[in-house]
Design a protein around this motif. Structure first.
Motif, PDB file in Angstrom:
ATOM      1  N   PHE A  98       0.829  -1.207   0.000  1.00  0.00           N
ATOM      2  CA  PHE A  98       0.000   0.000   0.000  1.00  0.00           C
ATOM      3  C   PHE A  98       0.866   1.260   0.000  1.00  0.00           C
ATOM      4  O   PHE A  98       0.599   2.211  -0.725  1.00  0.00           O
ATOM      5  N   GLY A  99       1.911   1.258   0.827  1.00  0.00           N
ATOM      6  CA  GLY A  99       2.733   2.450   0.956  1.00  0.00           C
ATOM      7  C   GLY A  99       3.455   2.811  -0.326  1.00  0.00           C
ATOM      8  O   GLY A  99       3.647   3.991  -0.632  1.00  0.00           O
ATOM      9  N   LEU A 100       3.868   1.804  -1.109  1.00  0.00           N
ATOM     10  CA  LEU A 100       4.637   2.072  -2.321  1.00  0.00           C
ATOM     11  C   LEU A 100       3.798   2.009  -3.590  1.00  0.00           C
ATOM     12  O   LEU A 100       4.154   2.637  -4.590  1.00  0.00           O
ATOM     13  N   LEU A 101       2.685   1.253  -3.563  1.00  0.00           N
ATOM     14  CA  LEU A 101       1.893   1.086  -4.782  1.00  0.00           C
ATOM     15  C   LEU A 101       0.476   1.635  -4.663  1.00  0.00           C
ATOM     16  O   LEU A 101      -0.239   1.714  -5.662  1.00  0.00           O
ATOM     17  N   ASN A 102       0.039   1.970  -3.431  1.00  0.00           N
ATOM     18  CA  ASN A 102      -1.334   2.420  -3.197  1.00  0.00           C
ATOM     19  C   ASN A 102      -2.372   1.371  -3.590  1.00  0.00           C
ATOM     20  O   ASN A 102      -3.461   1.700  -4.073  1.00  0.00           O
ATOM     21  N   ILE A 103      -2.019   0.107  -3.415  1.00  0.00           N
ATOM     22  CA  ILE A 103      -2.938  -0.995  -3.678  1.00  0.00           C
ATOM     23  C   ILE A 103      -3.311  -1.637  -2.350  1.00  0.00           C
ATOM     24  O   ILE A 103      -2.434  -2.028  -1.566  1.00  0.00           O
ATOM     25  N   ILE A 104      -4.618  -1.757  -2.075  1.00  0.00           N
ATOM     26  CA  ILE A 104      -5.082  -2.464  -0.882  1.00  0.00           C
ATOM     27  C   ILE A 104      -5.173  -3.940  -1.248  1.00  0.00           C
ATOM     28  O   ILE A 104      -6.127  -4.364  -1.906  1.00  0.00           O
ATOM     29  N   ASN A 105      -4.186  -4.722  -0.860  1.00  0.00           N
ATOM     30  CA  ASN A 105      -4.037  -6.104  -1.322  1.00  0.00           C
ATOM     31  C   ASN A 105      -4.835  -7.072  -0.460  1.00  0.00           C
ATOM     32  O   ASN A 105      -4.316  -7.663   0.490  1.00  0.00           O
ATOM     33  N   PHE A 106      -6.103  -7.277  -0.814  1.00  0.00           N
ATOM     34  CA  PHE A 106      -6.941  -8.179  -0.038  1.00  0.00           C
ATOM     35  C   PHE A 106      -6.575  -9.635  -0.295  1.00  0.00           C
ATOM     36  O   PHE A 106      -7.062 -10.531   0.396  1.00  0.00           O
ATOM     37  N   ALA A 107      -5.723  -9.894  -1.284  1.00  0.00           N
ATOM     38  CA  ALA A 107      -5.270 -11.263  -1.550  1.00  0.00           C
ATOM     39  C   ALA A 107      -4.138 -11.678  -0.612  1.00  0.00           C
ATOM     40  O   ALA A 107      -3.629 -12.793  -0.710  1.00  0.00           O
ATOM     41  N   HIS A 108      -3.760 -10.796   0.302  1.00  0.00           N
ATOM     42  CA  HIS A 108      -2.621 -11.066   1.175  1.00  0.00           C
ATOM     43  C   HIS A 108      -2.856 -12.306   2.045  1.00  0.00           C
ATOM     44  O   HIS A 108      -1.944 -13.114   2.236  1.00  0.00           O
ATOM     45  N   GLY A 109      -4.054 -12.464   2.562  1.00  0.00           N
ATOM     46  CA  GLY A 109      -4.370 -13.642   3.369  1.00  0.00           C
ATOM     47  C   GLY A 109      -4.289 -14.913   2.551  1.00  0.00           C
ATOM     48  O   GLY A 109      -3.813 -15.954   3.032  1.00  0.00           O
ATOM     49  N   ALA A 110      -4.747 -14.842   1.294  1.00  0.00           N
ATOM     50  CA  ALA A 110      -4.660 -16.011   0.420  1.00  0.00           C
ATOM     51  C   ALA A 110      -3.205 -16.354   0.113  1.00  0.00           C
ATOM     52  O   ALA A 110      -2.837 -17.532   0.046  1.00  0.00           O
ATOM     53  N   GLN A 111      -2.365 -15.346  -0.056  1.00  0.00           N
ATOM     54  CA  GLN A 111      -0.945 -15.603  -0.319  1.00  0.00           C
ATOM     55  C   GLN A 111      -0.260 -16.211   0.907  1.00  0.00           C
ATOM     56  O   GLN A 111       0.627 -17.061   0.776  1.00  0.00           O
ATOM     57  N   TYR A 112      -0.686 -15.809   2.077  1.00  0.00           N
ATOM     58  CA  TYR A 112      -0.224 -16.417   3.331  1.00  0.00           C
ATOM     59  C   TYR A 112      -0.613 -17.895   3.363  1.00  0.00           C
ATOM     60  O   TYR A 112       0.203 -18.772   3.680  1.00  0.00           O
ATOM     61  N   MET A 113      -1.860 -18.194   3.018  1.00  0.00           N
ATOM     62  CA  MET A 113      -2.354 -19.570   3.001  1.00  0.00           C
ATOM     63  C   MET A 113      -1.632 -20.403   1.944  1.00  0.00           C
ATOM     64  O   MET A 113      -1.245 -21.554   2.182  1.00  0.00           O
ATOM     65  N   ILE A 114      -1.427 -19.840   0.757  1.00  0.00           N
ATOM     66  CA  ILE A 114      -0.754 -20.568  -0.317  1.00  0.00           C
ATOM     67  C   ILE A 114       0.688 -20.900   0.081  1.00  0.00           C
ATOM     68  O   ILE A 114       1.185 -21.990  -0.199  1.00  0.00           O
ATOM     69  N   GLY A 115       1.356 -19.962   0.754  1.00  0.00           N
ATOM     70  CA  GLY A 115       2.716 -20.233   1.220  1.00  0.00           C
ATOM     71  C   GLY A 115       2.762 -21.424   2.153  1.00  0.00           C
ATOM     72  O   GLY A 115       3.646 -22.299   2.036  1.00  0.00           O
ATOM     73  N   ALA A 116       1.806 -21.497   3.106  1.00  0.00           N
ATOM     74  CA  ALA A 116       1.752 -22.625   4.036  1.00  0.00           C
ATOM     75  C   ALA A 116       1.472 -23.923   3.299  1.00  0.00           C
ATOM     76  O   ALA A 116       2.086 -24.963   3.572  1.00  0.00           O
ATOM     77  N   PHE A 117       0.550 -23.894   2.342  1.00  0.00           N
ATOM     78  CA  PHE A 117       0.205 -25.104   1.598  1.00  0.00           C
ATOM     79  C   PHE A 117       1.358 -25.560   0.703  1.00  0.00           C
ATOM     80  O   PHE A 117       1.590 -26.765   0.547  1.00  0.00           O
ATOM     81  N   LEU A 118       2.066 -24.625   0.098  1.00  0.00           N
ATOM     82  CA  LEU A 118       3.210 -25.011  -0.730  1.00  0.00           C
ATOM     83  C   LEU A 118       4.271 -25.711   0.109  1.00  0.00           C
ATOM     84  O   LEU A 118       4.885 -26.694  -0.335  1.00  0.00           O
TER      85      LEU A 118
END
Length: 294
Positions: free
Chosen positions: A36-56
């Motif tokens: 958000f600070g550098l791109l001004n994007i509210i990344n609601f996919a962040h939780g999914a990326q957290y989950m995908i990392g654990a599953f990988l």
């Protein structure tokens, strides 16, 4: 010794749990703050990326014999590459539009990811074994410290410090900040701004995956783990100040400890204490504790 009716033997384990949760909040909110600070994007996919990392990490260990230490590197790299695809194919088209469009896109991506993993793995959860080197624990006299939980705190806070240092104290960080504020000027100096933007989003996604791998041996790996956490992490980011790197780290750790103390002294409020603090902060300081007033 007792503190407000509770012995140290009761208090310290809960504080350790709070420190572990706070460390996870710090890494996850840091990734959100970077994006958000550098791109001004509210990344609601962040939780999914957290989950995908654990599953990988779990898939690598279960099906390919990848050990924990390799997974701790490979999972963030793979999720970072996924972040590259998301930024280049989708988010890049939305930078000139309202923030709402980025939020809706990433929210949709999170729902898709959660649905795919629920379809293939169900919601019962998968256990991820603690690496052999970090099994067991040590007695500190007043409490028993599991080695892995201590490692989670050290690893998470170390990564937070390194990211803060890279963004706030290095030439690369200065270039990144300049590229988001005056991309035309930075591009004129011969710097590849689109590449920097892509790398920033990929780094934020990789931080989420790193937190997911750290959390995998502590909690059940399941498709809902990200959606259960992301609302709390957004609250942490809002309290610290949207886009504030240091604010995300300090607030994440601090709120983890506050949540733990609330579970000891007033358990009924432990599920809402972070949101109550968020409401108070927004009333008194809308930009957040470490945010800049416009």
């Amino acid at each position: 010794m007792q503190i407000f009716g509770h012995s140290l033997q009761e208090l310290f384990p809960q504080l350790l749990l709070g420190l572990i949760n706070g460390s996870s909040y710090a890494v996850l909110s840091l990734g959100l703050a970077v994006i958000f600070g550098l791109l001004n994007i509210i990344n609601f996919a962040h939780g999914a990326q957290y989950m995908i990392g654990a599953f990988l990490a779990w898939i690598g260990t279960t099906y390919f014999g990848v050990n924990y230490w390799a997974a701790l590197v490979l999972a963030p790299l793979l999720v970072g590459l996924l972040g590259v695809l998301i930024e280049r194919l989708m988010l890049r088209r939305l930078y000139q539009l309202d923030h709402l469009y980025g939020l809706l896109l990433t929210f949709g991506l999170a729902l898709i990811a959660e649905g795919v993993f629920r379809n293939y793995f169900g919601i019962s959860g998968e256990s991820y074994e603690v690496p052999e080197l970090l099994q067991g624990g040590v007695s500190l006299g007043f409490m028993f410290l599991p080695l892995y939980r201590g490692w989670v705190v050290v690893a998470a806070l170390s990564v937070c410090f390194l990211v803060w240092f890279a963004i706030e104290r290095t030439r690369l960080g200065a270039t990144l900040r300049a590229a988001t504020q005056r991309p035309d000027l930075v591009q004129a100096l011969g710097i590849n701004v689109p590449l920097l933007v892509t790398a920033t989003y990929a780094s934020g996604a990789a931080l989420a995956a790193f937190a997911g791998v750290l959390a995998a041996p502590v909690i059940q790996v399941n498709p809902l783990m990200g959606s259960n956490l992301i609302i709390v992490v957004f609250a942490v980011v809002v309290i610290g100040g949207m886009g504030s790197i240091l604010g995300s780290i300090i607030t994440g750790v601090g709120l983890g400890l506050v949540e733990a103390l609330t579970k000891v002294y007033y358990p009924e409020a432990s599920a809402v204490v972070i949101f109550l603090i968020m409401a108070i902060v927004l009333l008194l300081r809308p930009a957040g504790l470490f945010g800049r007033e416009k």
